[in-house]
Scaffold this active site. Structure first.
Site, short mmCIF file in Angstrom:
data_model
loop_
_atom_site.label_atom_id
_atom_site.label_comp_id
_atom_site.label_asym_id
_atom_site.label_seq_id
_atom_site.Cartn_x
_atom_site.Cartn_y
_atom_site.Cartn_z
N HIS A 264 0.86 -1.27 0.11
CA HIS A 264 -0.42 -0.04 -0.23
C HIS A 264 0.47 1.54 -0.19
O HIS A 264 0.77 2.46 -1.11
CB HIS A 264 -0.69 0.03 0.83
CG HIS A 264 -1.50 1.17 1.57
ND1 HIS A 264 -3.02 0.88 0.83
CD2 HIS A 264 -2.08 2.75 2.03
CE1 HIS A 264 -3.52 2.33 1.27
NE2 HIS A 264 -3.36 2.89 1.27
N GLU A 265 1.83 1.63 1.04
CA GLU A 265 2.81 2.93 1.06
C GLU A 265 3.42 2.63 -0.58
O GLU A 265 4.11 4.18 -0.70
CB GLU A 265 3.54 2.63 2.14
CG GLU A 265 2.79 2.61 3.62
CD GLU A 265 1.74 3.57 3.46
OE1 GLU A 265 1.99 4.94 2.91
OE2 GLU A 265 0.97 3.40 4.31
N HIS A 268 1.51 4.18 -3.15
CA HIS A 268 1.67 5.53 -2.38
C HIS A 268 3.18 6.40 -3.38
O HIS A 268 3.50 7.17 -3.29
CB HIS A 268 1.54 5.97 -1.35
CG HIS A 268 0.45 6.27 -0.54
ND1 HIS A 268 -1.13 6.54 -1.06
CD2 HIS A 268 -0.48 5.28 0.46
CE1 HIS A 268 -2.11 6.58 -0.45
NE2 HIS A 268 -1.93 5.98 0.50
N GLU A 294 -4.80 7.95 -3.40
CA GLU A 294 -5.34 6.70 -2.39
C GLU A 294 -5.47 5.82 -3.66
O GLU A 294 -4.92 4.57 -3.70
CB GLU A 294 -6.41 6.78 -1.65
CG GLU A 294 -7.03 5.85 -0.67
CD GLU A 294 -6.01 5.72 0.49
OE1 GLU A 294 -5.23 6.43 0.59
OE2 GLU A 294 -5.63 4.55 0.92
CO CO Z 1 -2.86 5.16 1.97
#
Ligand code: CO
Length: 503
Positions: A264-265, A268, A294
């Site tokens: 997830h990170e 980003h 996101e």
């Molecule tokens: Co996030």
């Protein structure tokens, strides 16, 4: 002409200076989460407040305002330069609406609310938080009036995180979540559940860490322009496109917690590393909006990182490291386990599907609160009722209920919807990527996600904030945000996983 060029250069210098101050704050914040000893907290808060004050002064400076108005009227700028001026002017005018006494009162109330929330959560007692939350909501209502809005006071709050987003649009999109996701969740919950207990065996922390680094390399996270560390709450921070850092956390008894959060990170960070570094400090060098940010993290975490093709390549690697824990587990077993749907109390640990019901509840409450339909003293009762109705859960503990998220104590109303919108954009982008990139699944099965990253770089990352989210989505996918992409993705994925007819 020359005059305008000089003025544009001056504008760039001014924005670069603001970015320097903000980057210094970001370094301090990163340090606070990763390395700072506990006793450093009080003076660190002062240091941050000083830097924030300087950034605020620089970005509301009258000289900057005059320069922006002048450049806004100039015809000789190119389209990116025009977009940079327009967006900076918009933000400048928003910031100018605040008077000092309001800013001081808000920041004082936020500090007090955060302390009250921490105590309330520790004691699991909403009553402790209620008076401060009440004052904070009153102030935020004042802020809506101060900022102005067309249709709904909540528009002003949404606009702080997602420029141009309207309450009515979110209501329309989320009513589809309400009408379709609740029955789908119910059908899945009643179906036979896959075995998932092997995910919660004992997994050595160091081996997990090494695996996460190899995953990040495989996903083309650039370690020469970033690093990963450990923190309580995983996050991504960028000081500029050449220094984008992420954190993760490791749970020895839940192997997917770290994997999910690292990917997830990483999503980003890939976005931040893909922004044009030459446009440092300018809107064209910045991320577009929270929902678009996101969309990148969720595309990698869910559409890629919870997919079968991705694990066809990575499961044998993982199984090689944890042969004991995964002894009789096949890639299909693993894929089913990491996609298990189970209604639960805590948003941040929810599965890919029920997650959005948590967001739906928060959005409905916030909207009704700012519309004046409910008051702060109704919140807890409304919260618990919706958890019963939407997720079938009886909330008996405030800490597992209304006190679970930090957002409201920080005065961040209007933030939650961006999480779900991110998943919806992700579904629409990923659908388009699949139709434009040759054999994306086959490449993923060979551990090659570079073509997907390249596509995202060209279509999304390199444009920074020169489009609105609506225009970006239109130019990338051919239509504005359409929740059908997300619903189709969800229905197809879970109908297969649970052998159900979900249409
Ligand atoms: Co996030």
């Amino acid at each position: 002409m020359a005059d305008i060029n000089n003025k544009y250069e001056l504008f760039k210098q001014k924005l670069s200076k603001i970015a320097d101050v903000n980057a210094a704050t970001a370094v301090l914040n990163w340090d606070q989460e990763v390395f700072m000893p506990g006793k450093g907290a009080s003076l660190r808060a002062q240091q941050n407040a000083t830097l924030n004050g300087i950034a605020h002064e620089l970005s509301t400076d009258t000289e900057l305002g005059e320069l922006l108005y002048e450049l806004n009227d100039a015809n000789s700028l190119d389209s990116i330069q025009k977009a940079n001026i327009k967006e900076t002017l918009r933000i400048y005018n928003e910031r100018k609406k605040y008077n000092t006494s309001f800013v001081v009162e808000l920041s004082k109330t936020v500090s007090e609310s955060f302390i009250a929330w921490q105590e309330a959560k520790r004691k699991s007692d909403f009553e402790i938080f209620l008076p401060l939350l009440s004052s904070l909501v009153d102030l935020k209502k004042k802020e809506c009036e101060l900022l102005g809005y067309d249709d709904h006071p909540y528009d002003a709050l949404l606009n702080q995180f997602e420029p141009g987003l309207k309450t009515n649009k979110v209501s329309t999109v989320f009513s589809r979540l309400h009408d379709q996701l609740i029955p789908v969740t119910k059908k899945i919950t009643e179906a036979k559940q896959p075995v998932a207990d092997f995910l919660f065996a004992q997994y050595d922390k160091n081996k997990q860490w090494d695996f996460s680094l190899s995953l990040l390399k495989q996903l083309n996270y650039d370690f020469e322009r970033g690093r990963q560390d450990i923190s309580t709450h995983p996050f991504t921070t960028s000081f500029n496109a050449n220094d984008v850092r992420i954190t993760t956390r490791i749970n020895e008894n839940d192997v997917f917690e770290m994997i999910g959060s690292s990917i997830h990170e990483c999503g980003h960070a890939l976005y931040e590393q893909g922004l044009p570094v030459s446009d440092y400090g300018l809107p064209s060098g910045e991320f577009l909006s929270l929902a678009i940010h996101e969309s990148q993290s969720r595309l990698w975490e869910n559409n890629v990182g919870r997919s079968l093709p991705f694990w066809k390549y990575n499961f044998p690697i993982l199984k090689n490291i944890f042969s004991e824990q995964l002894k009789n587990v096949s890639v299909n077993d693993f894929y089913a386990a990491i996609n298990c749907v189970k209604p639960s109390f805590i948003r941040t640990s929810a599965d890919e599907l029920t997650y959005h019901l948590h967001i739906l509840i928060r959005f409905e409450l916030e909207r009704d609160l700012f519309e004046g339909k409910i008051s702060v003293s109704d919140l807890k009762q409304e919260w618990n009722k919706k958890y019963k109705d939407y997720l079938g859960l009886q909330v008996t503990d405030d800490a597992l209920g209304i006190l679970q998220d930090v957002h409201w104590s920080h005065g961040m109303f209007g933030y939650f919807p961006t999480y779900s919108l991110g998943s919806m954009y992700a579904a629409q982008f990923f659908f388009t990527a699949k139709s434009e990139i040759k054999n994306i699944d086959g490449e993923m099965e060979r551990g090659n996600t570079a073509p997907l990253l390249e596509w995202l770089r060209i279509k999304i990352h390199k444009h920074g904030k020169t489009f609105s989210a609506d225009d970006l989505c239109l130019s990338v996918t051919g239509s504005e945000l359409n929740i059908d992409y997300f619903m189709n993705y969800i229905i197809e994925k879970y109908a297969n996983l649970y052998s159900l007819n979900l249409k």
